[in-house]
Design a protein around this motif. Structure first.
Motif, PDB file in Angstrom:
ATOM      1  N   ILE A 139       0.846  -1.202   0.000  1.00 40.72           N
ATOM      2  CA  ILE A 139       0.000   0.000   0.000  1.00 40.72           C
ATOM      3  C   ILE A 139       0.879   1.249   0.000  1.00 40.72           C
ATOM      4  O   ILE A 139       0.607   2.213  -0.724  1.00 40.72           O
ATOM      5  N   ASP A 177       0.209   3.632  -2.988  1.00 36.70           N
ATOM      6  CA  ASP A 177      -0.680   4.757  -2.695  1.00 36.70           C
ATOM      7  C   ASP A 177      -0.117   5.803  -1.741  1.00 36.70           C
ATOM      8  O   ASP A 177      -0.780   6.796  -1.460  1.00 36.70           O
ATOM      9  N   ALA A 191      -2.076   6.335   3.024  1.00 35.70           N
ATOM     10  CA  ALA A 191      -3.034   5.268   2.720  1.00 35.70           C
ATOM     11  C   ALA A 191      -2.825   4.027   3.581  1.00 35.70           C
ATOM     12  O   ALA A 191      -3.651   3.116   3.570  1.00 35.70           O
ATOM     13  N   ALA A 230      -7.266  -0.293   5.499  1.00 37.43           N
ATOM     14  CA  ALA A 230      -6.739  -0.605   4.164  1.00 37.43           C
ATOM     15  C   ALA A 230      -5.962  -1.915   4.167  1.00 37.43           C
ATOM     16  O   ALA A 230      -6.085  -2.726   3.236  1.00 37.43           O
TER      17      ALA A 230
END
Length: 189
Positions: free
Chosen positions: A24, A28, A32, A37
């Motif tokens: 992640i 991102d 994030a 997530a």
């Protein structure tokens, strides 16, 4: 028939979550990397990730520790090899710059600093300190100064290297080449 997820040990679950968090981060950005997530990425519940890390800050800290551990091993091996063969500093520069730029370390460290998560920097700073202590001085080369210059330049390059290179109309490679040259001079071979 209900779909069940395989039960994982605590270590397996933490490792799976940390790898997801790293992915992640790269995809991102550090903002994030949240418990939700990560849970979604590995098909687990928010509560499950919370149980293993306690907070998003602790998740990011653990991720920084994992990433730094891997990078330190790679850098240490290259430094030892360079010392044995009087090899080029460029490989060490490239490993460090790649860690900051391509693996997200610059974004993570910057985000921690700007968001006030200073305790998240501890594993990174401790690992750098311990590596310098472990490697020790070599032929009078100022290892602490070399490391400081390398880390600070890699951090800056990882944060804004592309836009600065474009603004100055120089190849993106310039900072790496320049730093490798300067480090060759500093280390004395």
């Amino acid at each position: 028939m209900p779909h069940t997820r395989p039960r994982l040990s605590t270590d397996e679950m933490r490792q799976l979550a940390l790898e997801a968090a790293r992915s992640i981060l790269i995809d991102d950005g550090p903002q994030a990397v949240t418990l939700m997530a990560v849970a979604k990425r590995i098909n687990r519940t928010h509560a499950n990730i919370l149980h293993h890390f306690g907070s998003a800050g602790e998740l990011r800290r653990a991720m920084a520790e994992m990433m730094t551990g891997r990078i330190i091993v790679e850098i240490s091996e290259k430094v030892v090899e360079a010392r044995q063969t009087e090899g080029d500093m460029r490989e060490i520069v490239d490993i460090t710059f790649d860690a900051f730029e391509k693996q997200g370390m610059a974004a993570l460290m910057s985000w921690m600093i700007l968001s006030g998560e200073h305790e998240g920097l501890a594993p990174i700073l401790d690992a750098v300190h311990n590596l310098v202590e472990e490697l020790g001085e070599y032929r009078g080369a100022p290892l602490r100064q070399i490391t400081q210059m390398l880390v600070l330049t890699a951090l800056g390059e990882g944060m804004i290297g592309g836009p600065i290179a474009a603004a100055l109309e120089v190849p993106r490679e310039t900072a790496r080449a320049t730093l490798a040259h300067q480090l060759r001079i500093m280390r004395g071979w």
